[in-house]
Scaffold this motif. Structure first.
Motif, mmCIF file in Angstrom:
data_model
loop_
_atom_site.group_PDB
_atom_site.id
_atom_site.type_symbol
_atom_site.label_atom_id
_atom_site.label_comp_id
_atom_site.label_asym_id
_atom_site.label_seq_id
_atom_site.Cartn_x
_atom_site.Cartn_y
_atom_site.Cartn_z
ATOM 1 N N LYS A 1 -27.820 -32.258 -34.059
ATOM 2 C CA LYS A 1 -29.256 -32.546 -34.072
ATOM 3 C C LYS A 1 -29.846 -32.418 -35.475
ATOM 4 O O LYS A 1 -30.809 -33.108 -35.809
ATOM 5 N N ARG B 1 -24.270 -46.632 -24.411
ATOM 6 C CA ARG B 1 -25.563 -46.820 -25.064
ATOM 7 C C ARG B 1 -25.486 -46.473 -26.557
ATOM 8 O O ARG B 1 -26.133 -47.108 -27.380
ATOM 9 N N ILE C 1 -29.190 -35.762 -37.375
ATOM 10 C CA ILE C 1 -30.051 -36.898 -37.050
ATOM 11 C C ILE C 1 -31.524 -36.510 -37.143
ATOM 12 O O ILE C 1 -32.413 -37.281 -36.813
ATOM 13 N N TYR D 1 -25.907 -41.828 -30.951
ATOM 14 C CA TYR D 1 -25.796 -40.422 -30.578
ATOM 15 C C TYR D 1 -25.485 -40.325 -29.091
ATOM 16 O O TYR D 1 -26.216 -40.852 -28.268
ATOM 17 N N PHE E 1 -25.518 -37.775 -26.244
ATOM 18 C CA PHE E 1 -26.002 -36.424 -25.960
ATOM 19 C C PHE E 1 -25.061 -35.692 -25.019
ATOM 20 O O PHE E 1 -24.403 -36.298 -24.175
ATOM 21 N N SER F 1 -25.949 -33.982 -22.615
ATOM 22 C CA SER F 1 -26.438 -34.167 -21.251
ATOM 23 C C SER F 1 -26.579 -35.645 -20.878
ATOM 24 O O SER F 1 -27.245 -35.968 -19.913
ATOM 25 N N ALA G 1 -28.531 -37.850 -21.203
ATOM 26 C CA ALA G 1 -29.920 -38.239 -21.496
ATOM 27 C C ALA G 1 -30.223 -39.685 -21.154
ATOM 28 O O ALA G 1 -30.780 -40.434 -21.943
ATOM 29 N N LEU G 2 -29.859 -40.112 -19.934
ATOM 30 C CA LEU G 2 -30.186 -41.467 -19.481
ATOM 31 C C LEU G 2 -31.572 -41.475 -18.858
ATOM 32 O O LEU G 2 -32.031 -40.455 -18.336
#
Ligand code: ATP
Ligand code: MG
Lengths: 252, 269
Positions: free
Chosen positions: A45, A150, A48, A82, A84, A86, A88-89
């Motif tokens: 994190k 993604r 970015i 990136y 994630f 989790s 993160a969708l």
């Protein structure tokens, strides 16, 4: 390419990274391993600029601004993909729409071109038959792979993977490893991979960094990494049955 | 505006210092909250993009159509209760036929926007805060930012537009249904003929009250979206945090609707 210069990150009283310095060079696959809670995700994190360091600098190429809210930030981020931890969708969008989102928002491609790219990315992660499913109906591993699709669909210059293979079966894990290597070879993508899976780290990485207690315990190429005498590294390898010579087998 | 780590300030000693620090924090939060609202307005020029349009319609459906059942029941019963209470008093003076006027005046000026505001804050607002909160703790907001998608444009602006359209309509709908409820009670409990009820009601229906009511409803809509999204975006600490954000957003919305409602009324009458 990505340079940490004496980075310290604190959350309140809790020091997560202490004076960490290292550099990820262009076009390499850089693995970060280490026990849970040592700041691996925080490191990504910081790269970015979702978080900013308490002190020190994180530089991307020549760009050393440690935090900014300007347009530059979005230019900088457009160079990244990136994944994630989790996934993160977005829950109200199907797998297809989730993967198409960065293309729709960042590029001026037509719907047909987007469709080709998205289906291509989904095929790479083995989800071409689940394009119309919604994230809530997917297994954890499938969500992770959607997140991966993604991240790679824009073919960015730098890819940050946060535990790409956690929660996946061994066969799919190796498929993802191959994908990371393929992207790296075909597009020269700089990849930073956070992982707990030492087997995967040893087989894909150009260099492996071990974080421990907020410091970098060691940075080594895989062949030297397994021979390392640093106690933290040894115990980490032993726990996954990896000896100085390779994988531990019963009876030797 | 979107924070990802809890802000930890130095411990202060002494009563005044503590209060001072609290006040400073509060002002800071109010400012950031206002920035969410202002930011959403700044993104309004994007409302006619193909994607935003679809999202606005989706949000309109969620805020307006889906809340119709509960708004209907609340409005109808508010009208009935009003008519009943007023009717009992008016009966002492044999003035039951005035029920319509009173119901109309209260619904149009205050109860319409106020009740629809409360219902929407508790239903749509709470779910908005919970959704934004979950997205924040799941890193979904961070994922949007990494894709260079401004959450204010992508998430807040469509909700804001939808609410600005939906709230006046819902408020008007509440007035109308309350009036119907009042009429039913007037007719059944106090034998006021519906025509008399209606004539008296229309005597008190002036355009000014109507406009002020709709204006108030719009303001309430803006408050609900701003507060709920802000609370969601500043969620930390996982599921507990989401619960906390939802609760805070409902409490803040209720308080703000009451307080701002009073001042808007003062401004116009
Ligand atoms: N946004 C945040 N606010 C406060 N503390 C945080 C935040 N993010 C991370 N931390 C803290 O930083 C520490 C490191 O977290 P991080 O997520 O980097 O661990 P990790 O190395 O990725 O572990 P894992 O392997 O379990 O994913 C943790 O102790 C965590 O509590
Ligand atoms: Mg992590």
């Amino acid at each position: 390419m990505i340079r940490f210069e004496e980075v310290t990150k604190r959350f309140g009283q809790k020091v997560v990274l202490k004076n960490v310095s290292y550099e990820v060079s262009e076009g390499e696959i850089f693995c970060i391993v280490g026990p849970s809670g040592t700041g691996k995700s925080v490191s990504l994190k910081l790269m970015i600029k979702l978080l900013s360091p308490t002190s020190g600098r994180v530089c991307i190429g020549d760009d050393c601004v440690s935090s900014s809210w300007s347009k530059d930030l979005s230019v900088l981020r457009s160079r990244f993909g990136y994944l994630f931890q989790s996934a993160a969708l977005l829950a109200w969008m199907s797998v297809y729409e989730n993967v198409a989102l960065p293309l729709r928002e960042r590029t001026k491609l037509t719907d047909a071109e987007i469709r080709d790219k998205v289906m291509d990315a989904l095929e790479k992660v083995g989800l071409e038959n689940d394009a119309e499913t919604y994230p809530a109906d997917l297994s954890g591993g499938m969500q992770k792979r959607t997140g991966l699709a993604r991240a790679i669909v824009t073919e960015p210059e730098i890819l940050l993977y946060d535990e790409p293979t956690s929660g996946l079966d061994p066969v799919t894990s190796r498929m993802i490893d191959d994908l990371i290597v393929e992207l790296n070879e075909r597009l020269g993508t700089t990849s930073v991979v956070v992982t707990h899976d030492m087997h995967s780290a040893l087989s894909i990485a150009d260099r492996i960094a071990m974080l421990h207690g907020g410091r970098v315990a060691t940075i080594e190429a895989p062949q030297n990494f397994i021979k390392s005498e640093v106690p933290e590294v040894r115990s980490f390898l032993d726990a996954q049955y990896i000896t100085r010579k390779g994988v531990w087998e019963k009876g030797n | 505006m979107i924070i990802r780590e809890p802000v930890i300030l130095p411990e202060r000693k002494g009563f005044l210092a503590k209060i001072g620090q609290k006040v400073v924090i509060l002002i800071g939060e109010a400012g950031r909250c206002a920035m969410v609202g202002i930011g959403a307005f700044a993104q309004m020029p994007h409302v006619f993009n193909k994607r935003s349009r679809g999202e606005v319609i989706r949000q309109l459906y969620i805020c307006a159509v889906k809340s119709l059942p509960v708004v209907t029941v609340v409005a109808f019963f508010i009208g009935m209760v009003l008519a009943l209470q007023i009717g009992i008093e008016l009966r002492h003076f044999n003035q039951e036929h005035l029920i319509g006027s009173v119901v109309m005046a209260t619904m149009l000026r205050e109860m319409g926007p106020f009740m629809s505001g409360l219902v929407i804050a508790a239903s749509v607002g709470a779910s908005m805060a919970a959704q934004m909160g979950t997205m924040t703790v799941n890193d979904e907001i961070a994922a949007l930012e990494i894709m260079s998608i401004n959450p204010l444009r992508f998430l807040v602006m469509p909700r804001m537009v939808a609410m600005i359209i939906a709230m006046p309509l819902l408020s008007f709908y509440t007035c109308m249904l309350g009036l119907v409820g009042g009429g039913v009670v007037g007719y059944t409990q106090f034998t006021v003929p519906l025509t008399v009820y209606w004539t008296n009601a229309m005597d008190f229906a002036n355009l000014r009250s109507f406009h002020v009511g709709l204006f108030k409803a719009t303001i309430f809509g803006i408050i609900i979206v701003t507060v709920s999204c802000y609370e969601g975006f500043t969620t930390t600490r996982g599921a507990v945090g989401v619960g906390h954000a939802t609760r805070t957003s409902v409490v803040l919305n209720f308080l703000l609707i009451l307080i701002v409602g009073y001042f808007v009324t003062r401004l116009f009458y």
